[in-house]
Design a protein around this motif. Structure first.
Motif, PDB file in Angstrom:
ATOM      1  N   GLY A 280      -7.372 -25.790   3.952  1.00 55.83           N
ATOM      2  CA  GLY A 280      -6.233 -26.167   3.003  1.00 55.83           C
ATOM      3  C   GLY A 280      -6.651 -26.927   1.598  1.00 55.83           C
ATOM      4  N   LEU A 281      -7.665 -27.600   1.727  1.00 55.67           N
ATOM      5  CA  LEU A 281      -8.091 -28.208   0.253  1.00 55.67           C
ATOM      6  C   LEU A 281      -8.531 -27.248  -0.552  1.00 55.67           C
ATOM      7  N   THR A 282      -9.276 -26.034  -0.231  1.00 55.65           N
ATOM      8  CA  THR A 282      -9.686 -24.915  -0.868  1.00 55.65           C
ATOM      9  C   THR A 282      -8.618 -23.963  -1.035  1.00 55.65           C
ATOM     10  N   LYS A 283      -7.392 -24.134  -0.625  1.00 60.54           N
ATOM     11  CA  LYS A 283      -6.455 -23.089  -0.900  1.00 60.54           C
ATOM     12  C   LYS A 283      -6.810 -21.772  -0.006  1.00 60.54           C
ATOM     13  N   ASN A 284      -7.706 -21.610   0.766  1.00 60.14           N
ATOM     14  CA  ASN A 284      -8.021 -20.341   1.429  1.00 60.14           C
ATOM     15  C   ASN A 284      -7.004 -20.241   2.663  1.00 60.14           C
ATOM     16  N   PHE A 285      -5.599 -19.919   2.148  1.00 58.17           N
ATOM     17  CA  PHE A 285      -4.638 -19.729   3.068  1.00 58.17           C
ATOM     18  C   PHE A 285      -4.912 -18.517   4.089  1.00 58.17           C
ATOM     19  N   LYS A 286      -5.537 -17.639   4.009  1.00 55.41           N
ATOM     20  CA  LYS A 286      -5.875 -16.679   5.002  1.00 55.41           C
ATOM     21  C   LYS A 286      -6.581 -17.004   5.993  1.00 55.41           C
ATOM     22  N   GLU A 287      -7.765 -17.862   5.808  1.00 54.53           N
ATOM     23  CA  GLU A 287      -8.675 -18.403   6.802  1.00 54.53           C
ATOM     24  C   GLU A 287      -7.729 -19.390   7.518  1.00 54.53           C
ATOM     25  N   TYR A 288      -6.900 -20.369   6.761  1.00 57.56           N
ATOM     26  CA  TYR A 288      -6.190 -21.212   7.288  1.00 57.56           C
ATOM     27  C   TYR A 288      -5.189 -20.833   8.351  1.00 57.56           C
ATOM     28  N   LEU A 302      -1.973 -31.015  19.923  1.00 60.28           N
ATOM     29  CA  LEU A 302      -2.418 -31.907  18.646  1.00 60.28           C
ATOM     30  C   LEU A 302      -1.668 -33.133  18.491  1.00 60.28           C
ATOM     31  N   GLU A 303      -2.122 -33.934  17.730  1.00 54.04           N
ATOM     32  CA  GLU A 303      -1.072 -35.267  17.349  1.00 54.04           C
ATOM     33  C   GLU A 303      -0.244 -34.787  16.388  1.00 54.04           C
ATOM     34  N   PRO A 304       0.845 -35.417  16.187  1.00 55.40           N
ATOM     35  CA  PRO A 304       1.959 -35.047  15.515  1.00 55.40           C
ATOM     36  C   PRO A 304       1.416 -34.713  13.850  1.00 55.40           C
ATOM     37  N   GLN A 305       0.636 -35.744  13.577  1.00 56.77           N
ATOM     38  CA  GLN A 305       0.176 -35.538  11.957  1.00 56.77           C
ATOM     39  C   GLN A 305      -0.318 -34.359  11.888  1.00 56.77           C
ATOM     40  N   LEU A 306      -1.140 -33.880  12.433  1.00 56.56           N
ATOM     41  CA  LEU A 306      -1.993 -32.498  12.230  1.00 56.56           C
ATOM     42  C   LEU A 306      -0.975 -31.153  12.609  1.00 56.56           C
ATOM     43  N   THR A 307      -0.005 -31.379  13.414  1.00 56.69           N
ATOM     44  CA  THR A 307       0.897 -30.416  13.763  1.00 56.69           C
ATOM     45  C   THR A 307       1.982 -30.416  12.339  1.00 56.69           C
ATOM     46  N   THR A 308       2.184 -31.506  11.843  1.00 54.70           N
ATOM     47  CA  THR A 308       2.962 -31.612  10.674  1.00 54.70           C
ATOM     48  C   THR A 308       2.118 -31.010   9.318  1.00 54.70           C
ATOM     49  N   GLN A 309       0.968 -31.073   9.267  1.00 56.89           N
ATOM     50  CA  GLN A 309       0.080 -30.363   8.298  1.00 56.89           C
ATOM     51  C   GLN A 309       0.369 -28.943   8.506  1.00 56.89           C
ATOM     52  N   ILE A 310       0.019 -28.444   9.665  1.00 55.21           N
ATOM     53  CA  ILE A 310       0.178 -27.088   9.938  1.00 55.21           C
ATOM     54  C   ILE A 310       1.423 -26.498   9.534  1.00 55.21           C
ATOM     55  N   LEU A 311       2.364 -27.196   9.864  1.00 51.41           N
ATOM     56  CA  LEU A 311       3.871 -26.579   9.769  1.00 51.41           C
ATOM     57  C   LEU A 311       4.088 -26.550   8.155  1.00 51.41           C
ATOM     58  N   TYR A 312       3.661 -27.566   7.565  1.00 56.69           N
ATOM     59  CA  TYR A 312       3.922 -27.673   6.149  1.00 56.69           C
ATOM     60  C   TYR A 312       3.243 -26.750   5.438  1.00 56.69           C
ATOM     61  N   THR A 313       1.975 -26.418   5.762  1.00 55.64           N
ATOM     62  CA  THR A 313       1.179 -25.607   5.085  1.00 55.64           C
ATOM     63  C   THR A 313       2.020 -24.105   5.398  1.00 55.64           C
ATOM     64  N   PHE A 314       2.299 -23.934   6.559  1.00 59.00           N
ATOM     65  CA  PHE A 314       2.820 -22.480   6.666  1.00 59.00           C
ATOM     66  C   PHE A 314       4.257 -22.416   6.034  1.00 59.00           C
ATOM     67  N   ALA A 315       5.070 -23.480   5.998  1.00 62.95           N
ATOM     68  CA  ALA A 315       6.206 -23.201   5.288  1.00 62.95           C
ATOM     69  C   ALA A 315       6.052 -23.145   3.763  1.00 62.95           C
ATOM     70  N   GLU A 316       4.990 -23.521   3.208  1.00 61.86           N
ATOM     71  CA  GLU A 316       4.644 -23.590   1.646  1.00 61.86           C
ATOM     72  C   GLU A 316       3.982 -22.585   1.245  1.00 61.86           C
ATOM     73  N   ASN A 317       2.876 -21.966   2.115  1.00 63.04           N
ATOM     74  CA  ASN A 317       1.933 -20.893   1.618  1.00 63.04           C
ATOM     75  C   ASN A 317       1.960 -19.682   2.390  1.00 63.04           C
ATOM     76  N   ILE A 318       2.530 -19.651   3.675  1.00 60.04           N
ATOM     77  CA  ILE A 318       2.463 -18.417   4.351  1.00 60.04           C
ATOM     78  C   ILE A 318       3.687 -17.633   4.456  1.00 60.04           C
ATOM     79  N   GLU A 319       3.437 -16.320   4.348  1.00 59.91           N
ATOM     80  CA  GLU A 319       4.700 -15.463   4.280  1.00 59.91           C
ATOM     81  C   GLU A 319       4.871 -14.491   5.718  1.00 59.91           C
ATOM     82  N   ASN A 320       4.106 -14.618   6.502  1.00 57.89           N
ATOM     83  CA  ASN A 320       4.015 -13.677   7.737  1.00 57.89           C
ATOM     84  C   ASN A 320       5.023 -14.324   8.511  1.00 57.89           C
ATOM     85  N   LYS A 321       6.291 -13.662   8.835  1.00 56.20           N
ATOM     86  CA  LYS A 321       7.130 -14.154   9.784  1.00 56.20           C
ATOM     87  C   LYS A 321       6.818 -14.266  11.336  1.00 56.20           C
TER      88      LYS A 321
END
Length: 390
Positions: A280-288, A302-321
């Protein structure tokens, strides 16, 4: 007895001054800055919005507390400006204010010394003001440090000032201290300085930590010290496997370096969590994306904080439905056991991207309600709710 004395002093000051709240200046902002410059004080700026619930509660409950208004009236030139009206609009742009309430402590030149946010209890709010004054006092110390000051008492003093307000800078101070002086015994402050200057086995002061370990035992129980050393070694294994310049994360090297420190399961889970943060930090969203899907497929709780991070990254940077759907399924499982306004918001956002208006509406409405229950600013979930209903 001491608390009674403080209360009597506050009461006496309030009776003499006639103040019942923080005394906010009525002048325009430039005049307020001029006054601060002339009196050699900081400006405390309460950046608020008229619709903001926590802002209203701060004005009603906290600004009227005798200890609060006595401290702020004595130490600051106070200003309270609606960021959505008049000159407040330009100030909001200038200082990047987008959260309410925001608290800005500024010098007479209009430079930000410290920021704070949200509803704070009385003691928290006084502590914020104290931190702002400490930060100002630290400016000269930082200048002397950057100019190469090596006096041991100066370095100790500077460490004490910055350990709370700027721990990374405090680490630099401690590193200089231990690089310049050979010590056989440590006092309590030096113990704190040494432990603060070591984060992993790759740090320059790790060897110093090992050489002084016997002395550290006089201050820290052996079991706690062994755990600390183990954590330094784990952090060192992480540092050795990461390359921020290339964006590469060597999983095999990490697993090899931790085989004596962690179980196979522990090492894998740590690799996944560090990997998600790193990609996430290096913006390598394919590997992420690939790693996040692996984590979710294993159904790790996972704890809610890490799950929130995953969902946020998907919502902002991932296009695969299909990846969206996997993230949603997992997010809902975590949400069912521990609902938060952030998780509700992100689930709503993902459903909205997938075109499921009904479920997007459900979770957006829930996010607004949960946010307001916490007394927080609900502008962001309300904006999403408006988008969904249009």
């Amino acid at each position: 007895m001491r608390n009674l004395y403080i209360l009597l002093c506050v009461l006496a000051i309030s009776l003499v001054s006639g103040q019942t709240s923080i005394n906010f200046e009525k002048s325009d902002f430039s005049t307020i800055l001029e006054k601060a410059e002339k009196e050699n004080k900081l400006v405390f700026l309460d950046a608020f919005a008229s619709w903001c619930g926590p802002c209203i509660l701060m004005e009603k409950n906290v600004f009227t507390d005798p200890e609060v208004y006595t401290y702020y009236n004595q130490h600051f030139i106070n200003a309270r400006i609606d960021m959505e009206k008049g000159e407040g609009r330009e100030l909001a742009k200038k200082y990047g204010v987008n959260t309410y309430p925001s608290y800005l402590f500024l010098n007479g030149k209009g430079e930000v010394v410290l920021r704070g946010y949200g509803y704070l209890k009385e003691e928290q709010f006084v502590r914020l003001g104290q931190d702002a004054l400490i930060q100002v006092g630290g400016i000269e110390l930082k200048k002397r440090f950057m100019e190469g000051e090596e006096d041991p008492e100066f370095l100790k003093q500077a460490f004490g000032i910055f350990i709370k307000s700027d721990p990374l800078f405090a680490k630099q101070i401690a590193e200089r201290y231990f690089s310049k002086f050979t010590l056989k015994e440590l006092d309590k402050l030096e113990v704190a300085m040494l432990l603060n200057s070591v984060k992993s086995a790759t740090d320059s002061n790790y060897a110093k930590f090992i050489s002084l370990k016997q002395n550290l035992l006089e201050h820290i129980p052996a079991e706690a010290l062994d755990k600390l050393q183990r954590q330094y070694q784990i952090n060192g294994a992480i540092d050795s496997a990461l390359n921020l310049e290339t964006g590469k994360w060597d999983k095999d090297l990490f697993l090899e370096n931790t085989k004596e420190l962690l179980t196979t399961k522990q090492a894998k889970e740590l690799w996944q969590e560090v990997g998600l943060n790193f990609f996430g930090l290096t913006k390598n969203f394919k590997e992420y994306e690939a790693l996040a899907l692996e984590v979710m497929e294993e159904e790790r709780l996972l704890e809610p904080q890490l799950t929130t991070q995953i969902l946020y990254t998907f919502a902002e940077n991932i296009e695969n439905k299909e990846s969206f759907r996997a993230a949603l399924d997992y997010g809902i499982k975590v949400h069912s056991g521990h609902s938060t306004p952030e998780l509700s918001y992100l689930i709503a956002k993902l459903y909205h991207k997938l075109g499921n208006r009904k479920l997007a509406l459900k979770y957006a409405t829930e996010s607004v309600a949960l946010t307001k229950e916490k007394g927080a600013d609900a502008t962001i979930p309300e904006k999403l709710l408006k988008e969904i209903t249009q």
